[in-house]
Write an enzyme that holds these catalytic residues in place. Structure first.
Site, PDB file in Angstrom:
ATOM      1  N   GLY A  37      29.170   8.885   5.231  1.00 55.67           N
ATOM      2  CA  GLY A  37      30.314   8.238   5.880  1.00 55.67           C
ATOM      3  C   GLY A  37      31.557   9.109   5.856  1.00 55.67           C
ATOM      4  O   GLY A  37      32.289   9.201   6.852  1.00 55.67           O
ATOM      5  N   CYS A  38      31.791   9.763   4.736  1.00 57.74           N
ATOM      6  CA  CYS A  38      32.981  10.612   4.598  1.00 57.74           C
ATOM      7  C   CYS A  38      32.892  11.828   5.514  1.00 57.74           C
ATOM      8  O   CYS A  38      33.892  12.256   6.087  1.00 57.74           O
ATOM      9  CB  CYS A  38      33.170  11.027   3.142  1.00 57.74           C
ATOM     10  N   THR A  39      31.699  12.366   5.674  1.00 57.89           N
ATOM     11  CA  THR A  39      31.500  13.499   6.571  1.00 57.89           C
ATOM     12  C   THR A  39      31.727  13.064   8.011  1.00 57.89           C
ATOM     13  O   THR A  39      32.410  13.750   8.783  1.00 57.89           O
ATOM     14  CB  THR A  39      30.086  14.089   6.389  1.00 57.89           C
TER      15      THR A  39
END
Length: 147
Positions: A37-39
């Site tokens: 998700g962060c990527t």
């Protein structure tokens, strides 16, 4: 007024909110470098950076990760904006991005994926909490275009 902060970037340089007076500032808080998700969220901001630049807006990603982790994340995904280190989570607490989370009925303390739009005078003008990574950068861009 947006809470003041001083955090280290990947080169160990202190970055402060006041450094960006005269520009819009997008501060987004995320849990961990190099996670799915962060990527996805970071790459969305990367891909739209030219449009943020055209609105005189700087993007700052903040997580508890250390400088080396951030630099690896930047290198791996060719990120074109600053990532700041908040290992003590003090800035996250000031902004309300650290707190109680409910995941699948389990309550725990953690990072609340959040984004804050700060105007050229350092005033908070919009916040998003419990952000879904996919499509979020586009929502921030759309808000900035309304100004």
């Amino acid at each position: 007024e947006a809470p003041a902060f001083t955090l280290k970037n990947t080169q160990g340089k202190d970055i402060e909110l006041k450094d960006f007076l005269g520009q819009y500032v997008v501060v987004y808080f995320y849990p961990k470098d190099n996670t799915p998700g962060c990527t996805k969220e970071a790459c969305s901001f990367r891909d739209l950076k030219r449009e943020f630049d055209s609105k005189n807006a700087v993007i700052l990603g903040v997580s508890p990760d250390e400088e080396a982790s951030h630099q690896k994340f930047i290198d791996q995904f060719d990120l074109n904006f600053e990532l700041l280190c908040d290992p003590t989570k003090k800035m996250m607490e000031k902004y309300g991005a650290w707190g109680e989370k409910n995941m699948y009925g389990k309550i725990s303390m953690g990072i609340i994926r959040s984004t804050f739009l700060i105007d050229k005078n350092g005033v908070l003008i919009k916040k998003w909490t419990n952000v879904k990574a996919k499509g979020h950068a586009e929502k921030v861009k759309a808000e900035l275009q309304k100004i």
